[in-house]
Each structure stands twice: as C-alpha cells, then as structure tokens.
Design an enzyme around this catalytic site. Structure first.
Site, PDB file in Angstrom:
ATOM      1  CG  ASP A  51     -22.824  31.864  -8.916  1.00  0.00           C
ATOM      2  OD1 ASP A  51     -22.487  32.833  -9.625  1.00  0.00           O
ATOM      3  OD2 ASP A  51     -21.998  31.046  -8.449  1.00  0.00           O
ATOM      4  CB  SER A  52     -24.257  37.429 -10.187  1.00  0.00           C
ATOM      5  OG  SER A  52     -24.993  37.137 -11.353  1.00  0.00           O
ATOM      6  CG  ASP A  90     -23.395  30.507 -12.717  1.00  0.00           C
ATOM      7  OD1 ASP A  90     -22.578  29.889 -13.422  1.00  0.00           O
ATOM      8  OD2 ASP A  90     -23.271  31.717 -12.425  1.00  0.00           O
ATOM      9  CE  LYS A 120     -21.144  31.346 -15.676  1.00  0.00           C
ATOM     10  NZ  LYS A 120     -20.477  31.375 -14.349  1.00  0.00           N
ATOM     11  CD  GLU A 122     -17.488  30.572 -10.179  1.00  0.00           C
ATOM     12  OE1 GLU A 122     -16.664  30.486  -9.233  1.00  0.00           O
ATOM     13  OE2 GLU A 122     -18.377  31.433 -10.218  1.00  0.00           O
ATOM     14  CD  GLU A 189     -16.138  37.244 -13.197  1.00  0.00           C
ATOM     15  OE1 GLU A 189     -16.718  36.139 -13.263  1.00  0.00           O
ATOM     16  OE2 GLU A 189     -16.472  38.125 -12.390  1.00  0.00           O
TER      17      GLU A 189
HETATM   18  O1  KIV Z   1     -22.876  34.750 -11.928  1.00  0.00           O
HETATM   19  C1  KIV Z   1     -22.592  35.517 -12.856  1.00  0.00           C
HETATM   20  O2  KIV Z   1     -23.250  36.540 -13.096  1.00  0.00           O
HETATM   21  C2  KIV Z   1     -21.424  35.188 -13.674  1.00  0.00           C
HETATM   22  C3  KIV Z   1     -20.974  36.197 -14.676  1.00  0.00           C
HETATM   23  C4  KIV Z   1     -20.319  37.345 -14.007  1.00  0.00           C
HETATM   24  C5  KIV Z   1     -20.115  35.587 -15.712  1.00  0.00           C
HETATM   25  O3  KIV Z   1     -20.863  34.149 -13.519  1.00  0.00           O
END
Ligand code: KIV
Length: 271
Positions: A51-52, A90, A120, A122, A189
């Site tokens: 989600d970056s 994500d 994934k 969090e 992280e």
């Molecule tokens: O969204 C992302 O890029 C991440 C990584 C930094 C692990 O969750």
C-alpha cells in the site's frame, strides 16, 4: 481439458523450506507490469504490491487513502509479470479492521480479482480473529509488525518501534500468535536488529525484515527507493542499489533538447 501449471513458481511451502535451509528470501515491492517483469526476470522470490503505492504511485503523504479496488488494479499488472515470484497484495487501511466478515470478504475479493497468491495486513493480537477467519477460508496471510504505517496517526510518526521492553515483548508475543494462527510469513519493519533476530528464531514461518537487521530470513525494500528513484527519502536502513533519478532526468533533459533543436526525430527515425 489440460491446465498449465508452472512448477517453477514460488510457493509458501518453498518459502518455509528456504527458511529451514537457511536460504535468504529476497522480496521487493512492485506496482506495474513493466518494472515487475524486470524484477521477476532478475529472480526475485516474492513481490509485495504494497500500500506504499499510495505514496509511490499516487503521491499521497500516507498509505491510508488507497482503496481495495486501486490495490487490485495495480496487483493485476504485477501478477501478469510474475512468472516465478509469489505475489502478495497489501490489504489497505479500512479493509480488514471493521469486522471479521468484511475482512474475509475483502481478502477473497483481492485474491479472486487480482489473481495474487496472498494478502498482507498490519497488526498483531487486535486483528488475530480476522486473520484466523481468512486462513480458515483458504487465504494465505502474511503478517506485518513493528512500524505499521497504517497506524501512523496513532504512532505520531515513522520512528523506530519496539525500543522499550514492553513494546518488544508485545511484538514477540504477537509474532508467536500470528505464527500459530498459520501466517505463512511475517514482515518486521523498523525494529532493533536484536529483537528481529529473536523473533526470527522464535517462529516457524519465514520472517522478512525492512529496517530490522540482517538476521531475518529475508529482506524487503520498496523498489523505487532501492533504485534511487525517490530522491528525498534516505532512512538509515535504505541502500540505493542504483541512482536512477539522475539517469531519468538526464535522459528526459536530452529528449527535451533534441525536440527543441529539431534533432529528434532524424531521417532514420522518420517514415
Ligand atoms: O507497503 C509496503 O511497501 C510495505 C513494506 C514497506 C513492507 O508494507
């Protein structure tokens, strides 16, 4: 009817085997077909459509605004590129926190519509019921502990996590819970390297670090950061493996000059 199965593709079972063999796992984020094709050809083990993308692709300050449909759109391109690597998508903020039912529904939607291999999310104990329901429904889940950017408004920034003993103990406890629940892997992280090593030894699933030292089972970085495309971002944990921002700007500058002085296109580039 014959079904083509590529057995060279990475699987969660192979990742576990890599941990058992002490073979490090290399993961990178990707958000589009073209770059992901190069990354896959280079031999990456796992893709994260993070989600970056909210920051890197959309230019938002935080990861929070990106939606499930936007994540699916980006993930489809990466899935088409992935001949070898396992693709993790994500789950964006708000897609798994409201209720277990909604979490499972969104996870299944992401898997079905994007074609990715896993999701994934969090958090630790707080989201354990949602994680258990997803795994029961057949969704492979990767956990994410330590600095969890979707909680930036609670943390008040992106500083190092779990420096104090209480937070470190909770993180270790959470990691064990995620492992026992059946997460196929966990991202850690921005936590102290010694804690990451302790977690890596304490759980059976592969642990992937970012800013968590070199004793994890593998590493992940944001592709645009490690390629040096994102000039303003250089935290201590980040290594630039290339400096592409300069190359892109030089190439674009040369193109602009060539257009302005009419040297592009030349006769060989014309019909
Ligand atoms: O969204 C992302 O890029 C991440 C990584 C930094 C692990 O969750």
């Amino acid at each position: 009817m014959s079904v083509h199965v590529q057995n060279s593709r990475m699987t969660t079972a192979k990742l576990r085997q890599m941990k058992a063999n002490g073979e490090k796992i290399a993961m990178l984020t990707s958000y589009d077909f073209t770059l992901a094709s190069l990354v896959d050809e280079a031999g990456i083990d796992m893709f994260l459509v993070g989600d970056s993308a909210s920051n890197v692709v959309c230019g938002n300050q935080y990861t929070l605004p990106i939606t499930v449909d936007e994540m699916i759109f980006l993930t489809k391109g990466v899935v088409r590129a992935a001949q070898h690597a396992l693709v993790v998508c994500d789950m964006p903020f708000g897609s798994y926190q409201v209720s277990e039912e909604e979490a499972v529904r969104n996870a299944i939607k992401i898997l079905k519509e994007s074609g990715c291999d896993a999701v994934k999310l969090e958090g630790g104990e707080e989201i354990l019921p949602a994680i258990k329901h997803m795994i029961q429904a057949g969704v492979p889940v990767m956990g994410h502990l330590g600095l969890t950017p979707q909680s930036v408004n609670q943390f008040g920034g992106y500083g190092l996590r779990a420096k104090e003993e209480a937070e470190a103990e909770k993180l270790l406890h959470d990691a064990k819970l995620l492992d026992e629940a059946g997460c196929f892997s966990i991202v850690l992280e921005k936590i102290p390297a010694a804690l990451a090593e302790k977690v890596t030894k304490a759980v059976s699933c592969p642990v992937i670090g970012i800013g968590a030292g070199n004793k994890c089972d593998g590493q992940v970085l944001v592709l645009h950061d490690m390629l040096g495309l994102n000039q303003g971002f250089k935290p201590k944990f980040l290594r630039h493996f290339a400096s592409l921002a300069g190359e892109v700007k030089t190439a674009v500058g040369e193109y602009i000059n060539a257009v302005k002085d009419s040297s592009f296109p030349n006769s060989e580039e014309s019909y």
